[in-house]
Design a protein around this motif. Structure first.
Motif, PDB file in Angstrom:
ATOM      1  N   UNK A  72       2.177 -10.755 -10.628  1.00 52.98           N
ATOM      2  CA  UNK A  72       2.166  -9.856 -11.783  1.00 52.98           C
ATOM      3  C   UNK A  72       1.861  -8.430 -11.341  1.00 52.98           C
ATOM      4  N   UNK A  73       0.960  -8.298 -10.400  1.00 61.40           N
ATOM      5  CA  UNK A  73       0.596  -6.973  -9.886  1.00 61.40           C
ATOM      6  C   UNK A  73       1.802  -6.280  -9.271  1.00 61.40           C
ATOM      7  N   UNK A  74       2.547  -7.001  -8.440  1.00 60.21           N
ATOM      8  CA  UNK A  74       3.724  -6.418  -7.808  1.00 60.21           C
ATOM      9  C   UNK A  74       4.767  -6.010  -8.853  1.00 60.21           C
ATOM     10  N   UNK A  75       4.925  -6.825  -9.885  1.00 61.51           N
ATOM     11  CA  UNK A  75       5.882  -6.509 -10.944  1.00 61.51           C
ATOM     12  C   UNK A  75       5.461  -5.241 -11.685  1.00 61.51           C
ATOM     13  N   UNK A 108      -6.460  -8.417 -10.787  1.00 62.34           N
ATOM     14  CA  UNK A 108      -5.027  -8.682 -10.833  1.00 62.34           C
ATOM     15  C   UNK A 108      -4.448  -8.837  -9.423  1.00 62.34           C
ATOM     16  N   UNK A 109      -4.931  -8.022  -8.483  1.00 65.30           N
ATOM     17  CA  UNK A 109      -4.434  -8.091  -7.120  1.00 65.30           C
ATOM     18  C   UNK A 109      -4.697  -9.460  -6.501  1.00 65.30           C
ATOM     19  N   UNK A 110      -5.867 -10.029  -6.793  1.00 61.74           N
ATOM     20  CA  UNK A 110      -6.258 -11.289  -6.163  1.00 61.74           C
ATOM     21  C   UNK A 110      -5.812 -12.508  -6.969  1.00 61.74           C
ATOM     22  N   UNK A 167      -3.335  -8.801   3.072  1.00 61.31           N
ATOM     23  CA  UNK A 167      -2.562  -9.923   2.524  1.00 61.31           C
ATOM     24  C   UNK A 167      -1.539  -9.432   1.505  1.00 61.31           C
ATOM     25  N   UNK A 168      -1.950  -8.471   0.694  1.00 58.81           N
ATOM     26  CA  UNK A 168      -1.033  -7.941  -0.321  1.00 58.81           C
ATOM     27  C   UNK A 168       0.139  -7.231   0.345  1.00 58.81           C
TER      28      UNK A 168
END
Length: 325
Positions: A312-315, A305-307, A274-275
């Motif tokens: 925010x994780x991608x940033x 953080x991923x879930x 999904x990520x």
């Protein structure tokens, strides 16, 4: 009679293959060992180095020198060695890893001979990166997913527990040479070493020796880990999908015997998928709370953080990548 067949796959391992072979030749055993090497059309001096050893010890080696790269054609080259193995057991070590204990094979065979129901034996390993050996960095507890099931004492694992353990050092594995009734899908999986260890363990049990008897080279030239970490999203998506398919196949093959553990493993790959696809809304499902429960303490921060905070994780990942660009 050959007791152990060493399965060594190599490609462009000029810098490392000699150390791998020296580890094979250093083994002190009271049984016969054969060294099966498959060079997958290396373009460097790997094949020349192998030939030098074969010239010195012709009775110990059985080598295939390919003129075309089979891995790039989708051929499971590890199977080419297994099909010609004469040993009761097969030991695995790719050309960029190496063994450090001269009694490694003897210790593993002694245990398996005394415990016929044991179909796979493995042990710990140190990690080497950038030419530096990390003697405080063990493979078994290395990944966060491993820590709940990792152990500092000898213990046994069934196939479900082994899947949740995560990464098992491939160069540590010794398993029974019995693929007569192996399912067809065993050759269609994204990581043959992972599928073999599950299939073999489902026919008995796995035994862990808490000894460091080998070294796992991580992210070196010619290593699969280098390819995995290139950031090819399309390829990574396909790999995650293939792992989920494999888990489904193995779950069906074992009639749901390890369903609970396999479901947790399946969820972990779904989270990654999904990520990779940017399907952040799908991560809000309560289905993924079970995945989070696998982590405790500081290890919980990253998956949380991923879930729960995927944007925010991608940033944060972009900021990190810019810092190291």
């Amino acid at each position: 009679m050959v007791m152990v067949s060493i399965n060594c796959i190599t490609y462009n391992h000029e810098k490392y293959i000699a150390q791998a072979i020296e580890g094979f030749l250093s083994q002190r055993t009271n049984f016969e060992v054969e060294i099966l090497i498959h060079d997958d059309a290396s373009t460097d001096r790997t094949a020349d180095i192998i030939r030098e050893y074969v010239q010195k010890y012709p009775e110990k080696f059985n080598v295939i020198y390919q003129t075309e790269n089979h891995y790039s054609k989708g051929v499971f080259i590890g199977r080419l060695n297994e099909e010609r193995a004469r040993g009761k057991y097969i030991a695995v070590c790719e050309g960029d890893d190496y063994w450090t204990d001269p009694y490694k094979l003897q210790k593993q065979v002694d245990y398996m001979e005394a415990h016929p129901d044991c179909t796979l034996c493995f042990h710990d390993a140190y990690v080497e990166t950038g030419g530096k050996l990390h003697t405080n960095w063990h493979v078994i507890p290395w990944m966060p997913e491993n820590r709940k099931l990792a152990s500092s004492v000898p213990r046994t694992y069934d196939a479900g527990e082994l899947q949740l353990l995560g990464f098992v050092p491939t160069m540590s594995m010794l398993y029974v040479n019995d693929f007569r009734d192996a399912p067809r899908w065993l050759e269609e999986t994204p990581a043959r070493d992972a599928s073999i260890r599950l299939y073999i363990t489902s026919r008995g049990y796995a035994y862990y020796m808490p000894e460091v008897m080998s070294v796992y080279r991580y992210e070196v030239e010619g290593s699969a880990t280098t390819i995995w970490n290139e950031g090819n999203v399309e390829r990574d998506v396909k790999r995650h999908e293939e792992f989920i398919r494999f888990i489904n196949l193995f779950d069906a093959y074992t009639d749901g015997k390890y369903h609970q553990e396999l479901e947790l493993s399946r969820i972990s790959f779904e989270v990654g998928l999904h990520r990779l696809k940017g399907e952040y809304d799908a991560l809000r499902s309560t289905r993924y709370d079970a995945y989070l429960n696998r982590f405790v303490g500081i290890d919980r921060i990253r998956p949380y953080l991923m879930i729960k905070q995927p944007h925010l994780t991608e940033w944060l990942i972009k900021i990190r990548n810019r810092a190291f660009a």
